[in-house]
Design an enzyme around this catalytic site. Structure first.
Site, short mmCIF file in Angstrom:
data_model
loop_
_atom_site.label_atom_id
_atom_site.label_comp_id
_atom_site.label_asym_id
_atom_site.label_seq_id
_atom_site.Cartn_x
_atom_site.Cartn_y
_atom_site.Cartn_z
N GLU A 57 -24.83 -42.38 15.98
CA GLU A 57 -24.46 -41.39 16.84
C GLU A 57 -23.74 -41.92 18.30
OE1 GLU A 57 -23.51 -39.68 15.18
OE2 GLU A 57 -24.78 -38.99 13.14
N GLY A 58 -22.79 -41.63 18.58
CA GLY A 58 -22.57 -41.77 20.55
C GLY A 58 -23.25 -41.01 21.27
N PHE A 59 -22.94 -40.87 22.75
CA PHE A 59 -23.88 -40.39 23.26
C PHE A 59 -24.02 -38.43 23.51
CE2 PHE A 59 -23.27 -38.81 28.15
CZ PHE A 59 -24.78 -39.62 28.77
N ASN A 60 -22.56 -38.08 23.55
CA ASN A 60 -22.63 -37.20 23.27
C ASN A 60 -22.86 -36.29 22.18
OD1 ASN A 60 -20.16 -35.76 26.12
ND2 ASN A 60 -19.44 -38.46 24.61
N HIS A 267 -8.19 -35.30 26.76
CA HIS A 267 -9.00 -36.08 26.37
C HIS A 267 -7.87 -36.47 25.43
CE1 HIS A 267 -12.12 -37.28 23.26
NE2 HIS A 267 -11.62 -38.26 23.96
N THR A 369 -16.96 -34.96 20.15
CA THR A 369 -17.76 -34.04 21.33
C THR A 369 -17.63 -34.19 22.62
OG1 THR A 369 -19.34 -36.35 20.75
CG2 THR A 369 -19.27 -34.18 18.97
N PHE A 370 -17.07 -35.26 22.86
CA PHE A 370 -16.30 -35.57 23.72
C PHE A 370 -15.29 -34.31 24.68
CE2 PHE A 370 -13.52 -37.20 27.41
CZ PHE A 370 -14.65 -37.76 28.15
#
Length: 409
Positions: A57-60, A267, A369-370
């Site tokens: 899973e990513g940061f956001n 984005h 999510t970003f």
């Protein structure tokens, strides 16, 4: 049809001075370090709730998982329960989307990206490196390994439930630490809202240090509520990140206010989305056409376009060249080597998000999510929703309008 809509909703919901500090200060506590967190001084008699997230899973998304656990504890303490519990912040380590040459093998604490004092105004938190004992080790009483159920709609009904199983293994990396151990591990399947976790935790009512793996599995209890937004507002960024973003905005756009009227932000998500969500995003040429149309329709007097993207250098140069031909001035945030070393990939991404948050008009990427985090920032800042909830559409086919999760004060 209703079942599919509900499933889609559930999936959506699921959805520095470091260079001058030593290893202990930045949150790395290895067995040979002379200085570490001192559990007897910092933790005392408080009970620790530690969680982990799927390494892929990513940061956001991790920011969102934090909110689920923070709200879980906040709601309990608001009712006068579990006041001795503290949420332990799991550090960040070589996330999948962090690909710069500045990535190292040390866990990065939350203070690199967020104001810890502000987080503590909502719920008591500690960094993981603060809870190692005097022997520079951490022994967790019980590790709950969460797994999903094979069929979330068994018998046509989605319900909150959990079940102890015997077949599982821990698939995390313990954030690079080699001095964390467990007294007991419990395997269980879980589905539903995160409040159901209290039933699980009661399996070991006397455990002082508890860890939950796959914290992304439990869903928000109150997504979009006032409590949700109170938690989100407490997630203020590290001051150095904010100052860096403001300096960039001031230098490039001459704006020193929170509402900048002379640039539009975008984005533009690429990389994995070009494969996994190719039907939801435009081609390079389609992006140029859409941005030109959006600018002429929504902001005809603005020519400055800031673009936050994970695109390759080739795609960025192509996009910039084509927009320049149409009369636009195109900007990307390009961190210096010092900024990359100091802020890491996560901090660089946050700086881009802050810049996007200040723009006159924002266009995001569907179900990223970003993009969600930028929309939340703009809602908190007070931008009109029509300038925030906008998206790039695919070249052809249906283009679903973004959901508007507006701030609740």
């Amino acid at each position: 049809m209703k079942r599919m809509q509900f499933l889609c909703l559930l999936i959506f919901i699921k959805l520095f001075t470091l260079s001058k500090q030593d290893e202990t200060t930045v949150g790395y506590c290895d067995i040979s370090s002379r200085e570490c967190g001192n559990q007897s001084d910092i933790v005392g008699d408080r009970r620790l709730l530690i969680y982990d997230v799927n390494p892929l899973e990513g940061f956001n998304l991790r920011r969102d998982v934090y909110m689920r656990f923070a709200i879980l504890l906040h709601e309990a303490q608001k009712r006068g329960k579990r006041k001795d519990w503290v949420l332990v912040l799991p550090p960040f380590l070589n996330l999948l989307h962090w690909r710069s040459d500045q990535v190292d093998n040390r866990p990065i604490p939350w203070s690199t990206f967020f104001d810890i004092q502000c987080l503590n105004t909502f719920v008591p938190v500690l960094e993981l490196h603060e809870v190692f004992d005097q022997n520079k080790a951490l022994e967790i009483d019980v590790l709950y390994i969460l797994q999903g159920f094979d069929d979330p709609f068994e018998n046509g009904i989605f319900e909150d439930k959990w079940q102890i199983t015997r077949d599982c293994k821990y698939d995390g990396n313990l954030w690079g630490y080699n001095n964390i151990t467990f007294k007991e591990m419990v395997c269980l399947r879980f589905q539903g809202f995160i409040g159901k976790l209290w039933e699980v935790l009661l399996l070991h009512p006397n455990a002082q240090k508890v860890m939950i793996t796959h914290g992304e599995i439990p869903l928000h209890n109150n997504y979009g509520s006032k409590t949700y937004w109170d938690c989100r507002k407490s997630m203020k960024f590290n001051k150095d990140l904010v100052d860096t973003a403001k300096t960039y905005i001031s230098f490039n756009f001459g704006c020193k206010a929170e509402f900048c009227s002379n640039f539009v932000s975008v984005h533009w998500r690429r990389q994995d989305f070009t494969q996994s969500r190719s039907k939801d995003i435009p081609s390079l040429g389609g992006t140029v056409k859409q941005l030109d149309s959006i600018m002429k329709k929504q902001k005809p007097n603005i020519t400055n376009v800031f673009i936050a993207t994970d695109a390759s250098s080739y795609e960025k140069n192509q996009l910039k060249s084509k927009l320049i031909i149409l009369g636009y001035k195109v900007y990307f945030y390009v961190p210096s080597n010092l900024e990359k070393a100091k802020f890491k990939d996560g901090g660089v991404a946050i700086i881009e998000q802050i810049i996007c948050s200040y723009s006159s008009y924002f266009v995001g990427t569907h179900e990223s999510t970003f993009t969600f985090r930028i929309q939340e920032e703009r809602e908190i800042m007070g931008f009109d929703s029509t300038s925030t909830f906008n998206r790039l559409c695919p070249d052809t086919g249906f283009c679903e309008k973004p959901s508007k999760w507006t701030v609740v004060n």
